[in-house]
Design a protein around this motif. Structure first.
Motif, PDB file in Angstrom:
ATOM      1  N   ASP A 285       0.801  -1.218   0.000  1.00  0.00           N
ATOM      2  CA  ASP A 285       0.000   0.000   0.000  1.00  0.00           C
ATOM      3  C   ASP A 285       0.838   1.274   0.000  1.00  0.00           C
ATOM      4  O   ASP A 285       0.310   2.368   0.167  1.00  0.00           O
ATOM      5  CB  ASP A 285      -0.939   0.009   1.197  1.00  0.00           C
ATOM      6  CG  ASP A 285      -0.190   0.055   2.523  1.00  0.00           C
ATOM      7  OD1 ASP A 285       1.010  -0.282   2.546  1.00  0.00           O
ATOM      8  OD2 ASP A 285      -0.820   0.426   3.530  1.00  0.00           O
ATOM      9  N   GLN A 286       2.129   1.154  -0.218  1.00  0.00           N
ATOM     10  CA  GLN A 286       2.999   2.328  -0.213  1.00  0.00           C
ATOM     11  C   GLN A 286       4.267   2.037  -1.012  1.00  0.00           C
ATOM     12  O   GLN A 286       4.825   0.948  -0.905  1.00  0.00           O
ATOM     13  CB  GLN A 286       3.370   2.684   1.228  1.00  0.00           C
ATOM     14  CG  GLN A 286       4.148   3.949   1.365  1.00  0.00           C
ATOM     15  CD  GLN A 286       4.321   4.329   2.827  1.00  0.00           C
ATOM     16  OE1 GLN A 286       3.527   3.951   3.683  1.00  0.00           O
ATOM     17  NE2 GLN A 286       5.366   5.046   3.108  1.00  0.00           N
TER      18      GLN A 286
ATOM     19  N   GLN B 114       1.211   6.654  -1.496  1.00  0.00           N
ATOM     20  CA  GLN B 114       0.373   5.721  -0.747  1.00  0.00           C
ATOM     21  C   GLN B 114      -0.737   5.234  -1.669  1.00  0.00           C
ATOM     22  O   GLN B 114      -1.240   5.983  -2.504  1.00  0.00           O
ATOM     23  CB  GLN B 114      -0.229   6.415   0.469  1.00  0.00           C
ATOM     24  CG  GLN B 114       0.816   6.894   1.440  1.00  0.00           C
ATOM     25  CD  GLN B 114       0.234   7.801   2.503  1.00  0.00           C
ATOM     26  OE1 GLN B 114      -0.862   8.315   2.368  1.00  0.00           O
ATOM     27  NE2 GLN B 114       0.993   7.988   3.572  1.00  0.00           N
TER      28      GLN B 114
ATOM     29  N   ASP C  14      -8.115   9.573  -6.498  1.00  0.00           N
ATOM     30  CA  ASP C  14      -7.846   8.902  -5.218  1.00  0.00           C
ATOM     31  C   ASP C  14      -7.380   7.458  -5.385  1.00  0.00           C
ATOM     32  O   ASP C  14      -7.574   6.633  -4.509  1.00  0.00           O
ATOM     33  CB  ASP C  14      -9.063   8.973  -4.289  1.00  0.00           C
ATOM     34  CG  ASP C  14      -8.655   8.821  -2.832  1.00  0.00           C
ATOM     35  OD1 ASP C  14      -7.579   9.325  -2.452  1.00  0.00           O
ATOM     36  OD2 ASP C  14      -9.412   8.189  -2.070  1.00  0.00           O
TER      37      ASP C  14
ATOM     38  N   PRO D 167      -4.282   3.926  -1.181  1.00  0.00           N
ATOM     39  CA  PRO D 167      -5.307   3.698  -0.154  1.00  0.00           C
ATOM     40  C   PRO D 167      -6.135   2.436  -0.385  1.00  0.00           C
ATOM     41  O   PRO D 167      -6.501   1.761   0.564  1.00  0.00           O
ATOM     42  CB  PRO D 167      -6.180   4.949  -0.221  1.00  0.00           C
ATOM     43  CG  PRO D 167      -5.845   5.625  -1.492  1.00  0.00           C
ATOM     44  CD  PRO D 167      -4.490   5.153  -1.912  1.00  0.00           C
ATOM     45  N   LYS D 168      -6.433   2.129  -1.647  1.00  0.00           N
ATOM     46  CA  LYS D 168      -7.194   0.919  -1.970  1.00  0.00           C
ATOM     47  C   LYS D 168      -6.494   0.235  -3.134  1.00  0.00           C
ATOM     48  O   LYS D 168      -6.603   0.662  -4.280  1.00  0.00           O
ATOM     49  CB  LYS D 168      -8.626   1.260  -2.353  1.00  0.00           C
ATOM     50  CG  LYS D 168      -9.423   1.858  -1.212  1.00  0.00           C
ATOM     51  CD  LYS D 168     -10.822   2.184  -1.647  1.00  0.00           C
ATOM     52  CE  LYS D 168     -11.558   2.883  -0.518  1.00  0.00           C
ATOM     53  NZ  LYS D 168     -12.798   3.486  -0.978  1.00  0.00           N
TER      54      LYS D 168
ATOM     55  N   ARG E 271      -2.142   8.506  -3.362  1.00  0.00           N
ATOM     56  CA  ARG E 271      -2.014   9.736  -2.568  1.00  0.00           C
ATOM     57  C   ARG E 271      -0.530  10.015  -2.380  1.00  0.00           C
ATOM     58  O   ARG E 271       0.262   9.084  -2.223  1.00  0.00           O
ATOM     59  CB  ARG E 271      -2.662   9.574  -1.197  1.00  0.00           C
ATOM     60  CG  ARG E 271      -4.145   9.420  -1.253  1.00  0.00           C
ATOM     61  CD  ARG E 271      -4.724   9.283   0.122  1.00  0.00           C
ATOM     62  NE  ARG E 271      -6.155   8.994   0.019  1.00  0.00           N
ATOM     63  CZ  ARG E 271      -6.847   8.373   0.935  1.00  0.00           C
ATOM     64  NH1 ARG E 271      -6.260   7.960   2.041  1.00  0.00           N
ATOM     65  NH2 ARG E 271      -8.120   8.142   0.762  1.00  0.00           N
TER      66      ARG E 271
END
Length: 80
Positions: free
Chosen positions: A6-7, A52, A39, A54-55, A42
């Protein structure tokens, strides 16, 4: 491998990414900005190199949307 999914940290500059992919710096920046606006990704505050996700599923859907039309176009050409 124990890495986060996720990053990520961009190790290359946008100019280096563009050069590697055969794209301009502006195109790379616009693409990343578009992903951020929707989105899918991020940016962390410092330097916009820390990204990042997020999903992860949203990124997977985005990639499928980019890949699937190209694959179906190639398949259509093969039929004709």
């Amino acid at each position: 491998r124990g890495l986060r999914t996720d990053q990520i940290t961009l190790r290359m500059t946008r100019a280096e990414i563009g050069n590697y992919l055969g794209m301009t710096l502006e195109t790379v920046s616009r693409a990343l900005s578009r992903l951020a606006r929707t989105d899918v990704i991020r940016f962390a505050e410092k330097g916009r190199r820390e990204i990042q996700i997020p999903k992860v599923e949203a990124l997977e859907r985005f990639i499928q949307g980019c890949v699937t039309p190209a694959a179906s176009a190639v398949a259509a050409e093969a039929v004709h």
